[in-house]
Design a protein around this motif. Structure first.
Motif, PDB file in Angstrom:
ATOM      1  N   PRO A 140      -0.899  14.977  -1.746  1.00 43.60           N
ATOM      2  CA  PRO A 140      -0.780  16.423  -1.507  1.00 43.60           C
ATOM      3  C   PRO A 140      -1.979  17.028  -0.795  1.00 43.60           C
ATOM      4  N   SER A 141      -3.169  16.535  -1.109  1.00 51.07           N
ATOM      5  CA  SER A 141      -4.377  17.092  -0.493  1.00 51.07           C
ATOM      6  C   SER A 141      -4.506  16.723   0.979  1.00 51.07           C
ATOM      7  N   SER A 142      -3.731  15.721   1.443  1.00 47.24           N
ATOM      8  CA  SER A 142      -3.837  15.252   2.827  1.00 47.24           C
ATOM      9  C   SER A 142      -2.697  15.726   3.711  1.00 47.24           C
ATOM     10  N   VAL A 143      -1.635  16.249   3.106  1.00 47.84           N
ATOM     11  CA  VAL A 143      -0.446  16.607   3.876  1.00 47.84           C
ATOM     12  C   VAL A 143      -0.754  17.645   4.950  1.00 47.84           C
ATOM     13  N   SER A 144      -1.452  18.709   4.592  1.00 39.80           N
ATOM     14  CA  SER A 144      -1.711  19.793   5.528  1.00 39.80           C
ATOM     15  C   SER A 144      -2.475  19.317   6.761  1.00 39.80           C
ATOM     16  N   LYS A 145      -3.521  18.525   6.550  1.00 47.00           N
ATOM     17  CA  LYS A 145      -4.324  18.031   7.673  1.00 47.00           C
ATOM     18  C   LYS A 145      -3.494  17.119   8.571  1.00 47.00           C
ATOM     19  N   LYS A 194      -7.448   3.598  -7.116  1.00 52.10           N
ATOM     20  CA  LYS A 194      -7.671   3.640  -5.675  1.00 52.10           C
ATOM     21  C   LYS A 194      -7.524   2.248  -5.067  1.00 52.10           C
ATOM     22  N   ALA A 195      -7.111   2.196  -3.824  1.00 53.75           N
ATOM     23  CA  ALA A 195      -6.995   0.910  -3.116  1.00 53.75           C
ATOM     24  C   ALA A 195      -7.000   1.147  -1.613  1.00 53.75           C
ATOM     25  N   THR A 196      -7.662   0.254  -0.900  1.00 53.40           N
ATOM     26  CA  THR A 196      -7.627   0.272   0.558  1.00 53.40           C
ATOM     27  C   THR A 196      -6.822  -0.942   1.003  1.00 53.40           C
ATOM     28  N   THR A 222      -2.820  -3.165  13.509  1.00 51.56           N
ATOM     29  CA  THR A 222      -3.141  -3.200  12.082  1.00 51.56           C
ATOM     30  C   THR A 222      -3.402  -1.777  11.604  1.00 51.56           C
ATOM     31  N   ILE A 223      -2.701  -1.393  10.543  1.00 49.16           N
ATOM     32  CA  ILE A 223      -2.852  -0.074   9.946  1.00 49.16           C
ATOM     33  C   ILE A 223      -3.696  -0.197   8.678  1.00 49.16           C
ATOM     34  N   THR A 224      -4.642   0.697   8.516  1.00 49.67           N
ATOM     35  CA  THR A 224      -5.462   0.740   7.305  1.00 49.67           C
ATOM     36  C   THR A 224      -5.185   2.047   6.566  1.00 49.67           C
ATOM     37  N   MET A 225      -4.857   1.926   5.286  1.00 54.85           N
ATOM     38  CA  MET A 225      -4.582   3.100   4.462  1.00 54.85           C
ATOM     39  C   MET A 225      -5.461   3.083   3.218  1.00 54.85           C
ATOM     40  N   GLU A 226      -5.999   4.240   2.894  1.00 47.84           N
ATOM     41  CA  GLU A 226      -6.642   4.432   1.604  1.00 47.84           C
ATOM     42  C   GLU A 226      -5.607   5.105   0.707  1.00 47.84           C
ATOM     43  N   LEU A 227      -5.296   4.453  -0.403  1.00 45.24           N
ATOM     44  CA  LEU A 227      -4.266   4.949  -1.309  1.00 45.24           C
ATOM     45  C   LEU A 227      -4.881   5.447  -2.607  1.00 45.24           C
ATOM     46  N   ALA A 228      -4.196   6.398  -3.243  1.00 43.84           N
ATOM     47  CA  ALA A 228      -4.629   6.907  -4.541  1.00 43.84           C
ATOM     48  C   ALA A 228      -3.420   6.956  -5.474  1.00 43.84           C
ATOM     49  N   TRP A 229      -3.674   6.691  -6.762  1.00 43.12           N
ATOM     50  CA  TRP A 229      -2.605   6.735  -7.763  1.00 43.12           C
ATOM     51  C   TRP A 229      -2.488   8.182  -8.245  1.00 43.12           C
ATOM     52  N   ASP A 231       0.130  11.118  -9.940  1.00 44.06           N
ATOM     53  CA  ASP A 231       1.373  11.472 -10.641  1.00 44.06           C
ATOM     54  C   ASP A 231       2.321  10.282 -10.772  1.00 44.06           C
ATOM     55  N   GLY A 232       1.763   9.119 -11.127  1.00 46.64           N
ATOM     56  CA  GLY A 232       2.591   7.951 -11.408  1.00 46.64           C
ATOM     57  C   GLY A 232       3.072   7.175 -10.207  1.00 46.64           C
ATOM     58  N   ASP A 233       2.431   7.360  -9.057  1.00 50.00           N
ATOM     59  CA  ASP A 233       2.841   6.587  -7.884  1.00 50.00           C
ATOM     60  C   ASP A 233       1.689   6.539  -6.884  1.00 50.00           C
ATOM     61  N   TRP A 234       1.780   5.587  -5.922  1.00 53.23           N
ATOM     62  CA  TRP A 234       0.767   5.474  -4.883  1.00 53.23           C
ATOM     63  C   TRP A 234       1.076   6.450  -3.756  1.00 53.23           C
ATOM     64  N   LYS A 235       0.027   7.105  -3.238  1.00 56.79           N
ATOM     65  CA  LYS A 235       0.145   8.002  -2.098  1.00 56.79           C
ATOM     66  C   LYS A 235      -0.980   7.679  -1.115  1.00 56.79           C
ATOM     67  N   ALA A 236      -0.712   7.893   0.173  1.00 58.03           N
ATOM     68  CA  ALA A 236      -1.717   7.626   1.208  1.00 58.03           C
ATOM     69  C   ALA A 236      -2.643   8.829   1.363  1.00 58.03           C
ATOM     70  N   VAL A 237      -3.939   8.558   1.294  1.00 59.71           N
ATOM     71  CA  VAL A 237      -4.937   9.614   1.471  1.00 59.71           C
ATOM     72  C   VAL A 237      -5.406   9.658   2.926  1.00 59.71           C
ATOM     73  N   THR A 238      -5.637   8.485   3.502  1.00 60.02           N
ATOM     74  CA  THR A 238      -6.031   8.391   4.908  1.00 60.02           C
ATOM     75  C   THR A 238      -5.176   7.334   5.595  1.00 60.02           C
ATOM     76  N   HIS A 239      -5.152   7.412   6.928  1.00 60.17           N
ATOM     77  CA  HIS A 239      -4.349   6.478   7.732  1.00 60.17           C
ATOM     78  C   HIS A 239      -5.024   6.288   9.079  1.00 60.17           C
ATOM     79  N   SER A 240      -5.277   5.035   9.453  1.00 67.47           N
ATOM     80  CA  SER A 240      -5.857   4.735  10.767  1.00 67.47           C
ATOM     81  C   SER A 240      -5.204   3.479  11.323  1.00 67.47           C
ATOM     82  N   GLN A 241      -5.354   3.288  12.619  1.00 64.68           N
ATOM     83  CA  GLN A 241      -4.689   2.160  13.280  1.00 64.68           C
ATOM     84  C   GLN A 241      -5.563   1.589  14.375  1.00 64.68           C
ATOM     85  N   LYS A 242      -5.517   0.255  14.525  1.00 71.83           N
ATOM     86  CA  LYS A 242      -6.224  -0.424  15.602  1.00 71.83           C
ATOM     87  C   LYS A 242      -5.319  -1.492  16.188  1.00 71.83           C
TER      88      LYS A 242
END
Length: 274
Positions: A140-145, A194-196, A222-229, A231-242
């Motif tokens: 939720p904190s990343s959706v707006s950006k 947390k997980a990358t 290759t896509i790199t995502m930082e995920l956070a747990w 409300d009971g599920d994984w969500k993507a906080v950041t997303h980058s690609q190379k």
């Protein structure tokens, strides 16, 4: 050779030795005596026992207490990087995107793989479909950006670059293709909640059509995502690609646009579970 000579033909059409018929009571002293059946069976039995012993020793070495008999450099990984884990895949969806992942590193990898598919789909080129995807996969904190950044990225100039009309619609007679396929995943960092995760992918992008000037091409990234747990599920906080890693292109003959269009329409995607 006399008329009584005959050729012994093998079972697969090959020729064997020449056999000469002799009068009864006489023997062919030129040929050694054929070994009896008992000696042949004994040889087979000995060979079989040896093979079983070798197999038993190899199995014992593999299924021991984890201590290798060789040096540390000779140790092999316990499981293949692509071996199935046996865990059940997710059983629910949010906005058509798989959800309900396990709170484990494997669950994070499954989430990242499915998020990569959604974020690389043709729906991302339609704002009405893009926003729900972001709300389903992003924290939720990343959706707006991300919404703001992508609204700028999916511009008329970008649409034109990939062959679409300036409003993002597909030219008449063409079919727009954008599909991402995860090849593999790995966790590069993990802590509680947390997980990358890196997702190695192959992608298709372009227009399938007889008059298309932007044919469907393949790419590797290759896509790199930082995920956070959350409300009971994984969500993507950041997303980058190379770019890459990309294999050497094969010598496959490119298919016609009609075949590509039919393939995209006829072959559905997958829900990925690590």
């Amino acid at each position: 050779m006399s008329p009584d000579d005959e050729r012994n033909i093998g079972p697969f059409g090959g020729s064997g030795e020449t056999r000469t018929r002799l009068p009864e009571g006489e023997s062919d002293t030129r040929r050694p005596a054929r070994p009896g059946r008992s000696s042949s069976r004994s040889l087979v039995t000995v060979v079989g026992v040896v093979v079983l012993l070798i197999a038993a020793i190899a199995f014992a070495n593999r299924s021991g207490d984890g201590e290798a008999s060789g040096t540390a450099d000779e140790k092999k990984p316990e499981t293949s990087a692509t071996a199935p884990t046996g865990e059940k895949p997710v059983g629910s969806k949010t906005g058509g995107i798989p959800s309900g992942y396990a709170d484990t590193e494997q669950g994070a990898q499954s989430a990242a793989a499915n998020f990569a598919v959604a974020l690389g789909s043709a729906d991302m080129f339609d704002k009405g479909k893009r926003d729900p995807i972001l709300e389903a996969v992003m924290a939720p904190s990343s959706v707006s950006k991300f919404r703001s950044d992508l609204d700028k990225a999916y511009s008329p100039a970008f649409f034109k670059k990939v062959g679409l009309n300036e409003d993002g619609s597909t030219p008449s007679g063409d079919q727009f293709v954008s599909r991402t396929t995860p090849i593999g995943t790995k966790v590069t960092d993990a802590s509680k909640g947390k997980a990358t995760v890196e997702v190695w992918c192959s992608g298709l992008l372009g227009l399938a059509g007889e008059k298309s000037t932007k044919p469907v091409t393949n790419s590797w990234f290759t896509i790199t995502m930082e995920l956070a747990w959350i409300d009971g599920d994984w969500k993507a906080v950041t997303h980058s690609q190379k770019d890459g890693p990309a294999p050497v292109p094969g010598d496959d003959r490119a298919s016609g646009s009609d075949d590509i269009a039919k393939a995209v329409e006829g072959y559905g995607g997958f829900t990925y579970a690590r």
